[in-house]
Enzyme design. Sequence first.
Site, PDB file in Angstrom:
ATOM      1  N   SER A 219       0.634  -1.499  -0.053  1.00 27.85           N
ATOM      2  CA  SER A 219       0.278   0.044  -0.164  1.00 27.85           C
ATOM      3  C   SER A 219       0.973   1.111  -0.244  1.00 27.85           C
ATOM      4  O   SER A 219       2.208   1.347  -0.541  1.00 27.85           O
ATOM      5  CB  SER A 219      -0.646  -0.073   1.350  1.00 27.85           C
ATOM      6  OG  SER A 219      -2.087   0.339   1.282  1.00 27.85           O
ATOM      7  N   ASN A 220       0.355   2.027   0.306  1.00 24.11           N
ATOM      8  CA  ASN A 220       1.459   3.883   0.743  1.00 24.11           C
ATOM      9  C   ASN A 220       0.316   4.663   1.554  1.00 24.11           C
ATOM     10  O   ASN A 220      -0.595   4.132   2.262  1.00 24.11           O
ATOM     11  CB  ASN A 220       1.080   4.423  -1.308  1.00 24.11           C
ATOM     12  CG  ASN A 220      -0.610   4.608  -1.255  1.00 24.11           C
ATOM     13  OD1 ASN A 220      -0.876   5.561  -0.314  1.00 24.11           O
ATOM     14  ND2 ASN A 220      -0.559   3.714  -2.134  1.00 24.11           N
TER      15      ASN A 220
END
Length: 420
Positions: A215-216
């Site tokens: 993810s980020n």
Amino acid sequence: MNISDSIGPTLIGKHIVLGVTGSIAAYKAVALLRTLIREGAVVQVVMTQSATKFVTPLTFEVLSGHPVSLDIFEARQAMTHVSWPAQADAIVIAPATANCLAKAAMGMGDDLLSTMLLTSQCPLVVAPAMDGGMWTHPSVQEHVKTLCARGTVVVNPEIGPLASGQIGQGRLAEESRILAALHAALAPQRDWQGHRVLVSAGPTQEPIDPVRFISNRSSGKMGYAVAEAAQARGAQVVLVTGPTALPIPRGVEVVSVSTAEDMLKALSMRLAWSTTVIMAAAVADFRPTHPAAQKIKKQGHTGQTLDLEQTTDILASLSAQRTTQLMVGFAAETSDLTAHAQAKLTAKGLDLIVANDVTIEGAGFGSDQNAATLIDRQGGMTELPLMPKRALADAILNRAHELFCSRQSSQSPSPVLGGR
Ligand code: PMT
């Protein structure tokens, strides 16, 4: 029909500064002043020196019951340039000359009225009046554009016989139009009413196995701010969001998704419904090619590698299918901000891109503030300094709305010529 005849006094308790500048239409400001007072407003009149060549200050003083201010140095009340705008609910300039528009757009403060504009925080309504050739002059139109972009309500002049004897667009707008604009400016901004806005926000999560993902650092704050602002300004809003910890914005329909593939599906099925797409989500560009069905055990997996494949470019895919939707993307960059953003604008077929340098301290991922450069497909650029994400959201909506308006005006023939 006159608004005041139909619905009675509607400006009770409102403080209005009425600016009058040097146009032959200055005499019409007298009637406007009387109507404002009849509607219950307290009106303070500021005239430019040129306006006094057309109508005497005494006329406005008698009718308003207040001294008329003309000169920043001779104002009868100290600091009028600050105190009047501070008390005002709105400033109306009618008539506004080309000179007045230029000074307002360029931020000049060489007389009392222009200086007041620099100190004021309240809504500004300007009703230009001038010869038609002046109104259509590119520099005047540029100034009008600048003012509109900053949220000034410009009540365009009307077409008809002008002081020059010609027929053209330059006559001061009818009083009812100026009043309607003032009422709209005093009411909460509803300029997105009738629009259906599809917003994306937050990160996506691409599974590695049932407990791990790629993810980020997107918190969703930027996209949620856009959704909230569009809803507050009258739009119907659907927010497609990756996992975040944010509360659901009031009045917004929320669709929660997890992966880029889910987000693609959720947005694609609502594209036809929407009039505008604003893609603030930080979509993962890659996902594990073969997510494991069971939790990957660490025993026996030293030096494990992960095969990745690209996700679909959602924005490019939506752009390719769009009909009349305005497409707004974001570009999160760490170098060469405008060059990279411009390349994305073109590659993804966008109308507008919000380029944010995510290395700026206090901006970008996770923070409450952001700074950005708005770039449109004609190459127009607006640099916006660090500000709360909600304020940036409003600035993005202002620019997008302007693009809608210029689309509409390019579809209708533009009138010509000069103002009485
Ligand atoms: O969520 P916050 O914590 O408030 O942070 C805000 C933000 C930094 C995430 C936001 O301001 C922002 O920049 N969002 C876009 C992030 C991003 O993915 O940018 P990009 O330059 O990689 O992508 C360009 C555009 O294509 C974006 O509109 C993105 O949503 C879109 N995209 C990207 C990849 C992909 N597979 N599909 C897409 O549609």
